[in-house]
Design a protein around this motif. Sequence first.
Motif, PDB file in Angstrom:
ATOM      1  N   SER A  15      99.417 -17.723   2.227  1.00  0.00           N
ATOM      2  CA  SER A  15     100.587 -17.138   1.577  1.00  0.00           C
ATOM      3  C   SER A  15     101.610 -16.752   2.632  1.00  0.00           C
ATOM      4  O   SER A  15     101.273 -16.172   3.660  1.00  0.00           O
ATOM      5  N   ASP A  16     102.882 -17.088   2.353  1.00  0.00           N
ATOM      6  CA  ASP A  16     103.939 -16.750   3.318  1.00  0.00           C
ATOM      7  C   ASP A  16     104.056 -15.256   3.515  1.00  0.00           C
ATOM      8  O   ASP A  16     104.493 -14.793   4.582  1.00  0.00           O
ATOM      9  N   THR A  17     103.662 -14.482   2.500  1.00  0.00           N
ATOM     10  CA  THR A  17     103.773 -13.025   2.614  1.00  0.00           C
ATOM     11  C   THR A  17     102.764 -12.457   3.596  1.00  0.00           C
ATOM     12  O   THR A  17     102.861 -11.283   3.960  1.00  0.00           O
ATOM     13  N   MET A  18     101.796 -13.275   4.034  1.00  0.00           N
ATOM     14  CA  MET A  18     100.785 -12.789   4.976  1.00  0.00           C
ATOM     15  C   MET A  18     101.222 -12.973   6.423  1.00  0.00           C
ATOM     16  O   MET A  18     100.471 -12.645   7.330  1.00  0.00           O
ATOM     17  N   GLU A  19     102.402 -13.539   6.671  1.00  0.00           N
ATOM     18  CA  GLU A  19     102.872 -13.732   8.037  1.00  0.00           C
ATOM     19  C   GLU A  19     102.928 -12.378   8.742  1.00  0.00           C
ATOM     20  O   GLU A  19     103.531 -11.438   8.253  1.00  0.00           O
ATOM     21  N   SER A  20     102.285 -12.313   9.907  1.00  0.00           N
ATOM     22  CA  SER A  20     102.146 -11.025  10.585  1.00  0.00           C
ATOM     23  C   SER A  20     102.256 -11.189  12.093  1.00  0.00           C
ATOM     24  O   SER A  20     101.343 -11.734  12.724  1.00  0.00           O
ATOM     25  N   PRO A  21     103.348 -10.712  12.706  1.00  0.00           N
ATOM     26  CA  PRO A  21     103.453 -10.740  14.171  1.00  0.00           C
ATOM     27  C   PRO A  21     102.309  -9.979  14.838  1.00  0.00           C
ATOM     28  O   PRO A  21     101.836 -10.374  15.906  1.00  0.00           O
ATOM     29  N   ALA A  22     101.857  -8.882  14.215  1.00  0.00           N
ATOM     30  CA  ALA A  22     100.776  -8.082  14.807  1.00  0.00           C
ATOM     31  C   ALA A  22      99.495  -8.894  14.908  1.00  0.00           C
ATOM     32  O   ALA A  22      98.799  -8.877  15.935  1.00  0.00           O
ATOM     33  N   LEU A  23      99.169  -9.622  13.846  1.00  0.00           N
ATOM     34  CA  LEU A  23      97.961 -10.442  13.850  1.00  0.00           C
ATOM     35  C   LEU A  23      98.096 -11.602  14.827  1.00  0.00           C
ATOM     36  O   LEU A  23      97.172 -11.908  15.586  1.00  0.00           O
ATOM     37  N   TYR A  24      99.254 -12.232  14.831  1.00  0.00           N
ATOM     38  CA  TYR A  24      99.505 -13.352  15.743  1.00  0.00           C
ATOM     39  C   TYR A  24      99.342 -12.911  17.197  1.00  0.00           C
ATOM     40  O   TYR A  24      98.654 -13.550  17.994  1.00  0.00           O
ATOM     41  N   GLU A  25      99.971 -11.799  17.551  1.00  0.00           N
ATOM     42  CA  GLU A  25      99.913 -11.314  18.931  1.00  0.00           C
ATOM     43  C   GLU A  25      98.504 -10.840  19.296  1.00  0.00           C
ATOM     44  O   GLU A  25      98.084 -10.959  20.448  1.00  0.00           O
ATOM     45  N   ALA A  26      97.780 -10.297  18.325  1.00  0.00           N
ATOM     46  CA  ALA A  26      96.403  -9.856  18.597  1.00  0.00           C
ATOM     47  C   ALA A  26      95.519 -11.046  18.949  1.00  0.00           C
ATOM     48  O   ALA A  26      94.691 -10.975  19.874  1.00  0.00           O
ATOM     49  N   LEU A  27      95.700 -12.148  18.229  1.00  0.00           N
ATOM     50  CA  LEU A  27      94.928 -13.348  18.531  1.00  0.00           C
ATOM     51  C   LEU A  27      95.280 -13.911  19.908  1.00  0.00           C
ATOM     52  O   LEU A  27      94.403 -14.348  20.662  1.00  0.00           O
ATOM     53  N   LEU A  28      96.556 -13.887  20.246  1.00  0.00           N
ATOM     54  CA  LEU A  28      96.969 -14.354  21.575  1.00  0.00           C
ATOM     55  C   LEU A  28      96.417 -13.441  22.669  1.00  0.00           C
ATOM     56  O   LEU A  28      95.999 -13.906  23.732  1.00  0.00           O
ATOM     57  N   ALA A  29      96.399 -12.143  22.404  1.00  0.00           N
ATOM     58  CA  ALA A  29      95.856 -11.200  23.382  1.00  0.00           C
ATOM     59  C   ALA A  29      94.365 -11.431  23.579  1.00  0.00           C
ATOM     60  O   ALA A  29      93.847 -11.387  24.706  1.00  0.00           O
ATOM     61  N   TYR A  30      93.668 -11.690  22.479  1.00  0.00           N
ATOM     62  CA  TYR A  30      92.230 -11.960  22.566  1.00  0.00           C
ATOM     63  C   TYR A  30      91.979 -13.232  23.377  1.00  0.00           C
ATOM     64  O   TYR A  30      91.117 -13.258  24.263  1.00  0.00           O
ATOM     65  N   ALA A  31      92.757 -14.274  23.078  1.00  0.00           N
ATOM     66  CA  ALA A  31      92.575 -15.551  23.770  1.00  0.00           C
ATOM     67  C   ALA A  31      92.862 -15.417  25.259  1.00  0.00           C
ATOM     68  O   ALA A  31      92.070 -15.847  26.098  1.00  0.00           O
ATOM     69  N   SER A  32      93.995 -14.822  25.600  1.00  0.00           N
ATOM     70  CA  SER A  32      94.369 -14.718  27.011  1.00  0.00           C
ATOM     71  C   SER A  32      93.441 -13.771  27.755  1.00  0.00           C
ATOM     72  O   SER A  32      93.133 -13.984  28.932  1.00  0.00           O
ATOM     73  N   GLY A  33      92.975 -12.725  27.069  1.00  0.00           N
ATOM     74  CA  GLY A  33      92.033 -11.801  27.700  1.00  0.00           C
ATOM     75  C   GLY A  33      90.729 -12.483  28.041  1.00  0.00           C
ATOM     76  O   GLY A  33      90.161 -12.271  29.128  1.00  0.00           O
ATOM     77  N   HIS A  34      90.263 -13.316  27.129  1.00  0.00           N
ATOM     78  CA  HIS A  34      89.014 -14.037  27.401  1.00  0.00           C
ATOM     79  C   HIS A  34      89.207 -15.060  28.517  1.00  0.00           C
ATOM     80  O   HIS A  34      88.332 -15.220  29.380  1.00  0.00           O
ATOM     81  N   LEU A  35      90.355 -15.711  28.532  1.00  0.00           N
ATOM     82  CA  LEU A  35      90.635 -16.650  29.615  1.00  0.00           C
ATOM     83  C   LEU A  35      90.665 -15.934  30.963  1.00  0.00           C
ATOM     84  O   LEU A  35      90.197 -16.467  31.975  1.00  0.00           O
ATOM     85  N   SER A  36      91.214 -14.715  30.978  1.00  0.00           N
ATOM     86  CA  SER A  36      91.299 -13.979  32.247  1.00  0.00           C
ATOM     87  C   SER A  36      89.919 -13.589  32.771  1.00  0.00           C
ATOM     88  O   SER A  36      89.732 -13.426  33.977  1.00  0.00           O
ATOM     89  N   SER A  37      88.953 -13.426  31.851  1.00  0.00           N
ATOM     90  CA  SER A  37      87.594 -13.100  32.296  1.00  0.00           C
ATOM     91  C   SER A  37      86.915 -14.308  32.934  1.00  0.00           C
ATOM     92  O   SER A  37      85.960 -14.162  33.704  1.00  0.00           O
ATOM     93  N   LEU A  38      87.421 -15.496  32.618  1.00  0.00           N
ATOM     94  CA  LEU A  38      86.876 -16.722  33.184  1.00  0.00           C
ATOM     95  C   LEU A  38      87.675 -17.204  34.395  1.00  0.00           C
ATOM     96  O   LEU A  38      87.136 -17.865  35.275  1.00  0.00           O
ATOM     97  N   ASP A  39      88.974 -16.871  34.406  1.00  0.00           N
ATOM     98  CA  ASP A  39      89.870 -17.318  35.472  1.00  0.00           C
ATOM     99  C   ASP A  39      90.872 -16.198  35.758  1.00  0.00           C
ATOM    100  O   ASP A  39      91.726 -15.889  34.937  1.00  0.00           O
ATOM    101  N   SER A  40      90.766 -15.582  36.921  1.00  0.00           N
ATOM    102  CA  SER A  40      91.582 -14.420  37.257  1.00  0.00           C
ATOM    103  C   SER A  40      93.078 -14.727  37.315  1.00  0.00           C
ATOM    104  O   SER A  40      93.909 -13.818  37.260  1.00  0.00           O
ATOM    105  N   SER A  41      93.445 -15.999  37.405  1.00  0.00           N
ATOM    106  CA  SER A  41      94.875 -16.348  37.457  1.00  0.00           C
ATOM    107  C   SER A  41      95.575 -16.021  36.140  1.00  0.00           C
ATOM    108  O   SER A  41      96.808 -15.990  36.087  1.00  0.00           O
TER     109      SER A  41
END
Length: 376
Positions: A15-41
């Motif tokens: 649903s278009d009404t479910m578009e959420s910058p907070a959720l989008y950014e949280a997923l990106l933060a999770y992804a990049s955080g996990h990448l940083s644990s594998l690669d310090s760069s």
Amino acid sequence: MPCYELLYKGFVGASDTMESPALYEALLAYASGHLSSLDSSYSVVALKARSESLSHLSKAINTFSGDRLHPESTVAASLILLTSEVSLGSHKGWYSHLIGAKHLILSTQSTLQLNNEPSGGLGAFTSFKSTPGGRWILRNFAYHDVISSVTLGREPLVTGRYLEGITDVVDTYLGVASGILVTISDISSLDMYPKGEDDVVEFHRRCLEIEESLQCWRCPVVNSEPLSAIASAYQASALLYLYRQKRQFAENIRGYFGLLPDSTFFIHDLDCKVHLAVQNILDHISKVPVDDVSESCMLFPLFLAGGDASSVSQIKIVRQRLQFMLEKRQFRNIHRALEILETLWKMKRDGTKQEGDKSPDWTTLLKDQEEPLLLT
């Protein structure tokens, strides 16, 4: 990060009404955080993503009361950030997100009342149960809240009864074992400090009721041996947790033994039940292939089994599975759980006693540390 963008679209795309910058950014933060644990760069990128996600979550919370139709995305963002904190080793940060998720969920009841909408006596939970995303949110929240109650040594933030009626699915976290969370919640909610004889008898009655319920529980039919094995491992873990609570209670009320009609309350018999539960957990876990996707939720049963493992072979099984999970996922809570168990095993080997001349136990080790441990 494209895979996380797809996950975002899969969750909110209905649903278009479910578009959420907070959720989008949280997923990106999770992804990049996990990448940083594998690669310090990726460390700087991860820090920026985390800052951005917290900013968007704060904005979403400030306008949450006006989003009464689709509150799921904001709660989901909070829970995803909770998971990120756990995996990166911020053992204090995750609990703040859990408390925040609780308040967000419960605040929808006030919104329902302000708009004169029927709640059926369930309020916020009725609202979330009405959508697939909302039901996933409740199972997600319960998983973290109930499991954390075990290591925190306190009741869950919300007792798990709201899960009734929404566990008959294959869940992304626990497969077909979500229903066991209700019972673990009940065990965590037992009154461990009786004020009189009636409380002792009531505790005993309630424990027998819970034990019978667990022993009668049957894994839902599912065409997957690993999922069935995980569910059975959680069933055995709940029994182990119950026996540990009964053993601790018995230690606290030795003077009341004459009131207890069942011999299973004696500590020696409870020790036997504990040892049997440990072996049952490990037997079920042995049916889960190494590197199977379902092993992602095995930290809780492995830790509990390791805490009461009584043989070198049992300890070896727990250590090897945890080491493999850590090598694969690099989650900091797995590392910390293994560290605590290694300390416990060494103390037992060395014959070290804890305060009050008691045998070492993981609960005491956790109390001596400032940061809580989450086994999810």
